[in-house]
Design an enzyme around this catalytic site. Structure first.
Site, mmCIF file in Angstrom:
data_model
loop_
_atom_site.group_PDB
_atom_site.id
_atom_site.type_symbol
_atom_site.label_atom_id
_atom_site.label_comp_id
_atom_site.label_asym_id
_atom_site.label_seq_id
_atom_site.Cartn_x
_atom_site.Cartn_y
_atom_site.Cartn_z
ATOM 1 N N GLY A 15 23.393 35.763 28.018
ATOM 2 C CA GLY A 15 23.114 35.511 26.850
ATOM 3 C C GLY A 15 23.178 34.246 26.460
ATOM 4 N NE ARG A 25 20.949 14.112 22.908
ATOM 5 C CZ ARG A 25 22.015 13.415 22.435
ATOM 6 N NH1 ARG A 25 23.251 13.790 22.752
ATOM 7 N NH2 ARG A 25 21.682 12.062 21.798
ATOM 8 N NE ARG A 29 19.556 11.307 26.793
ATOM 9 C CZ ARG A 29 18.818 11.422 25.287
ATOM 10 N NH1 ARG A 29 19.982 11.196 24.510
ATOM 11 N NH2 ARG A 29 17.934 11.717 25.009
ATOM 12 N NE ARG A 78 21.739 39.699 29.331
ATOM 13 C CZ ARG A 78 23.016 39.140 28.626
ATOM 14 N NH1 ARG A 78 23.787 38.312 29.441
ATOM 15 N NH2 ARG A 78 23.026 39.312 27.362
ATOM 16 C CG ASP A 109 32.289 37.518 32.089
ATOM 17 O OD1 ASP A 109 31.417 37.545 31.358
ATOM 18 O OD2 ASP A 109 33.252 38.617 32.224
ATOM 19 N N GLY A 110 30.006 36.485 33.697
ATOM 20 C CA GLY A 110 29.049 36.793 34.837
ATOM 21 C C GLY A 110 28.197 35.696 35.287
ATOM 22 C CB SER A 111 26.853 32.446 33.943
ATOM 23 O OG SER A 111 26.038 33.397 33.100
ATOM 24 C CB THR A 131 29.341 33.421 25.844
ATOM 25 O OG1 THR A 131 29.216 34.607 25.126
ATOM 26 C CG2 THR A 131 30.729 33.332 26.230
ATOM 27 C CG ASP A 133 30.016 37.579 23.375
ATOM 28 O OD1 ASP A 133 29.475 37.741 22.321
ATOM 29 O OD2 ASP A 133 29.700 38.151 24.325
ATOM 30 C CG ASP A 135 33.569 37.571 26.177
ATOM 31 O OD1 ASP A 135 33.083 36.312 26.636
ATOM 32 O OD2 ASP A 135 32.707 38.403 26.721
ATOM 33 N N GLY A 176 29.799 40.502 19.880
ATOM 34 C CA GLY A 176 30.962 40.020 20.598
ATOM 35 C C GLY A 176 31.182 40.727 21.918
ATOM 36 N NE ARG A 177 28.794 40.810 27.160
ATOM 37 C CZ ARG A 177 27.355 40.928 27.864
ATOM 38 N NH1 ARG A 177 27.222 42.121 28.326
ATOM 39 N NH2 ARG A 177 26.565 39.926 27.781
ATOM 40 C CB ALA A 192 36.253 41.996 5.686
ATOM 41 C CD GLU A 229 27.890 43.721 20.669
ATOM 42 O OE1 GLU A 229 26.730 44.354 20.490
ATOM 43 O OE2 GLU A 229 28.054 42.930 21.437
HETATM 44 P P1 ADP Z 1 27.174 36.210 30.930
HETATM 45 O O1 ADP Z 1 27.063 34.773 31.815
HETATM 46 O O2 ADP Z 1 26.981 35.434 29.526
HETATM 47 O O3 ADP Z 1 28.456 36.874 30.973
HETATM 48 P P2 ADP Z 1 25.600 38.080 32.452
HETATM 49 O O4 ADP Z 1 26.893 39.207 32.774
HETATM 50 O O5 ADP Z 1 24.371 38.688 32.159
HETATM 51 O O6 ADP Z 1 26.158 37.219 31.342
HETATM 52 O O7 ADP Z 1 25.565 37.359 33.744
HETATM 53 C C1 ADP Z 1 24.416 36.323 33.673
HETATM 54 C C2 ADP Z 1 24.022 36.092 34.994
HETATM 55 O O8 ADP Z 1 24.929 35.606 36.008
HETATM 56 C C3 ADP Z 1 23.371 37.577 35.464
HETATM 57 O O9 ADP Z 1 21.984 37.828 35.277
HETATM 58 C C4 ADP Z 1 23.465 37.379 36.963
HETATM 59 O O10 ADP Z 1 22.254 36.481 37.428
HETATM 60 C C5 ADP Z 1 24.720 36.369 37.422
HETATM 61 N N1 ADP Z 1 25.756 37.243 37.889
HETATM 62 C C6 ADP Z 1 26.450 38.157 36.977
HETATM 63 N N2 ADP Z 1 27.423 38.861 37.491
HETATM 64 C C7 ADP Z 1 27.398 38.373 38.737
HETATM 65 C C8 ADP Z 1 28.141 38.657 39.746
HETATM 66 N N3 ADP Z 1 29.123 39.546 39.975
HETATM 67 N N4 ADP Z 1 27.955 37.935 41.028
HETATM 68 C C9 ADP Z 1 26.897 37.037 41.126
HETATM 69 N N5 ADP Z 1 26.027 36.746 40.042
HETATM 70 C C10 ADP Z 1 26.413 37.318 39.053
HETATM 71 O O1 F6P Z 2 27.250 37.850 25.252
HETATM 72 C C1 F6P Z 2 26.469 37.653 24.138
HETATM 73 C C2 F6P Z 2 25.747 38.960 23.630
HETATM 74 O O2 F6P Z 2 25.113 38.428 22.410
HETATM 75 C C3 F6P Z 2 26.680 40.043 23.281
HETATM 76 O O3 F6P Z 2 27.440 39.845 22.128
HETATM 77 C C4 F6P Z 2 25.970 41.207 23.168
HETATM 78 O O4 F6P Z 2 26.915 42.423 23.508
HETATM 79 C C5 F6P Z 2 24.832 40.864 24.396
HETATM 80 O O5 F6P Z 2 24.907 39.430 24.494
HETATM 81 C C6 F6P Z 2 23.470 41.416 23.950
HETATM 82 O O6 F6P Z 2 22.790 41.255 25.267
HETATM 83 P P1 F6P Z 2 21.030 41.104 25.039
HETATM 84 O O7 F6P Z 2 20.727 39.804 24.602
HETATM 85 O O8 F6P Z 2 20.808 41.366 26.569
HETATM 86 O O9 F6P Z 2 20.521 42.214 24.366
#
Ligand code: ADP
Ligand code: F6P
Length: 367
Positions: A15, A25, A29, A78, A109-111, A131, A133, A135, A176-177, A192, A229
Site C-alpha cells: 500500500g 528522493r 540523492r 501487490r 512487513d509484506g515488502s 505504511t 498503518d 503496524d 489501519g489493517r 471522540a 477497520e
Molecule cells: P506491505 O508491504 O504494505 O505489508 P503487502 O503485504 O501487500 O504490503 O506486500 C507487498 C508485496 O511484498 C507483495 O505484493 C509481494 O510482492 C511481497 N510479499 C509479501 N509477502 C511476501 C512474502 N511472504 N514473501 C515474499 N514476498 C512477499
Molecule cells: O496497509 C495500508 C492499507 O491502506 C491498510 O490500511 C488497508 O487495510 C489496506 O492497505 C488497503 O489495501 P488496498 O489498497 O489494497 O485496498
C-alpha cells in the site's frame, strides 16, 4: 570499512503512503552524492522481475519536484508471485544485469518479507518502513502515519461541524489493517466519545452505548465514534445499534483510501530524509536483511527476521488465533536473552496502547 557498492535500486511496494516520494528522493540523492548509481524500480517487485522498461537510472534531477507529492512516483504493486522462487530468481538476475548491488525497499512487513527472500539469494536489502498503518512493531514510526492521521482529523472535524448543527452521532471507520494506531491517536485528537480497536481487550459495546447516552444527557450535541477497520465488519452495524438503542440519529462514514493520499506532512518528509539517508549508510557499512527503525526518537535498525517474530508476538496478544507465517521464526527458536528482549518489547507496546486508551477514555468522559 566502507563496502564497495556501485549501484543501488529503490522500490516502493505494498500500500502506498504519503512520504514515500520524499523517501525515494532522499535515498536517490544521498546515494548519488556518495558516488553510487541510483536506479528507480517501477511498480515494486513486479518491476524488478520485469526488468527492462521498469528500471531507470536516476540522475539527481530525476527525483525533483516530488517532495511535496502524495503517492509514489515509482508506483506500487501487490505482486503475490514474489513469494515463489522462480520470481525471486528473476529479480536477482535483473539486479545483476543492471549493476544493482543493494536494494532499498520502502513498504510494510509484506515488502520486507520479499526483501528478506532476496537477501537470502545474495542481494543485500534494507527496508524503510512506509505504511500509514504504523503496524510494524519494532519501529515507533512508519512513513505516512502522520499525514494519514492529519487527513482523518480534517475529515472528522468537518463531520463534527455538521453533527453539532444537527445534534447527531457519526461513526467513522478508519484504515489501519489490523492495527488500531490510526484510530486510537486520531480519536484522542478529535475528542471522540468512543474508540473501538482490536487491541482493547476490555471493550464492551453496552458500556460504549451507555457512555454515548450519558454524553447526550449531559448536553453533548456532536458525538464522534472512531472504529478501526481491523475490528472486522463492526463499524456500520454499531452505528445502527447506537441509533436503535439511544434514539440518537447516527450517521456512518468510512474514510477508506482518502486517508492514503495527499501532501506529505512535515513529519513524514523529515522521517523520509532520516530513514532514507540511514538506509544508504547502513548498506555502505555492509548491513543487509535489516530495516531502518525509529526508537525513542533515534534511528536504529533491526533484522527483518526478528521484526517478523516480534510482529507475530505482539499481534497475537490481541489476535489469539494468529498463525505463524513461513518467514516468522517461532519465538522459542531464539536464545533466552532474545526471548526476554522480545517479551519486554511486546509488553512495552501493550503498555503504550493501554496508556493511550486510558487517556482517550478519561478525557471523553461526561459522567
Ligand atoms: P506491505 O508491504 O504494505 O505489508 P503487502 O503485504 O501487500 O504490503 O506486500 C507487498 C508485496 O511484498 C507483495 O505484493 C509481494 O510482492 C511481497 N510479499 C509479501 N509477502 C511476501 C512474502 N511472504 N514473501 C515474499 N514476498 C512477499
Ligand atoms: O496497509 C495500508 C492499507 O491502506 C491498510 O490500511 C488497508 O487495510 C489496506 O492497505 C488497503 O489495501 P488496498 O489498497 O489494497 O485496498
Amino acid at each position: 570499512m566502507k563496502k564497495n557498492i556501485k549501484g543501488i535500486g529503490i522500490l516502493t511496494s505494498g500500500g502506498d503512503s504519503p512520504g514515500m516520494n520524499p523517501a525515494v528522493r532522499a535515498v536517490a540523492r544521498y546515494a548519488i552524492s556518495c558516488g553510487i548509481n541510483a536506479y528507480g524500480i517501477y511498480e515494486g517487485y513486479k518491476g524488478l522481475c520485469e526488468g527492462e522498461g521498469y528500471i531507470q537510472k536516476f540522475e539527481a534531477r530525476d527525483v525533483s519536484n516530488i517532495i511535496n507529492k502524495g503517492g509514489t512516483m515509482l508506483y506500487s504493486a501487490r505482486f503475490p508471485e514474489f513469494k515463489e522462487e522462480e520470481y525471486i530468481d528473476k529479480a536477482v538476475k535483473n539486479c545483476k544485469k543492471f549493476g544493482i548491488d543493494g536494494l532499498v525497499v520502502i513498504g510494510g512487513d509484506g515488502s520486507f518479507r520479499g526483501a528478506s527472500d532476496l537477501c537470502k539469494k545474495g542481494i543485500p536489502c534494507i527496508g524503510i518502513p512506509g505504511t500509514i498503518d504504523n503496524d510494524i512493531t519494532s519501529t515507533d514510526y512508519s512513513i505516512g502515519f502522520d499525514t494519514a492521521m492529519n487527513t482523518v482529523i480534517e475529515a472528522v472535524d468537518r463531520l463534527r461541524d455538521t453533527c453539532e448543527s444537527h445534534e447527531r452521532c457519526n461513526v467513522v471507520e478508519v484504515m489501519g489493517r489490523n492495527a488500531g494506531y490510526i484510530a486510537l491517536e486520531t480519536a484522542i485528537a478529535v475528542g471522540a466519545t468512543v474508540v473501538v480497536i482490536k487491541e482493547d481487550l476490555n471493550y464492551n459495546e453496552a458500556d460504549a452505548i451507555e457512555k454515548i447516552r450519558a454524553s447526550r444527557a449531559a448536553g453533548k450535541r456532536n458525538i464522534i465514534v472512531i472504529v478501526a477497520e481491523g475490528v472486522d465488519g463492526y463499524s456500520e452495524g454499531f452505528a445502527k445499534r447506537i441509533q436503535e438503542q439511544t434514539g440518537i440519529e447516527t450517521k456512518f462514514a468510512r474514510l477508506a483510501h482518502i486517508v492514503r493520499g495527499g501532501t506529505p506532512s512535515l513529519r513524514d518528509r523529515l522521517e523520509a530524509a532520516r530513514f532514507g539517508t540511514a538506509a544508504i549508510d547502513l548498506l555502505l557499512e555492509g548491513k543487509k536483511n535489516i530495516f531502518v527503525c525509529e526508537r525513542d526518537g533515534k534511528i536504529t535498525y533491526r533484522l527483518i527476521s526478528e521484526a517478523m517474530t516480534l510482529d507475530y508476538m505482539y499481534k497475537k496478544t490481541f489476535t489469539p488465533d494468529l498463525k505463524l507465517k513461513k518467514t516468522d521464526a517461532a519465538p522459542e527458536t531464539y536464545c533466552e536473552r532474545k526471548q526476554k528482549e522480545f517479551n519486554d518489547f511486546v509488553a512495552m507496546r501493550q503498555a503504550e496502547v493501554k496508556a493511550l486508551l486510558k487517556i482517550a477514555n478519561e478525557i471523553s468522559n461526561y459522567s
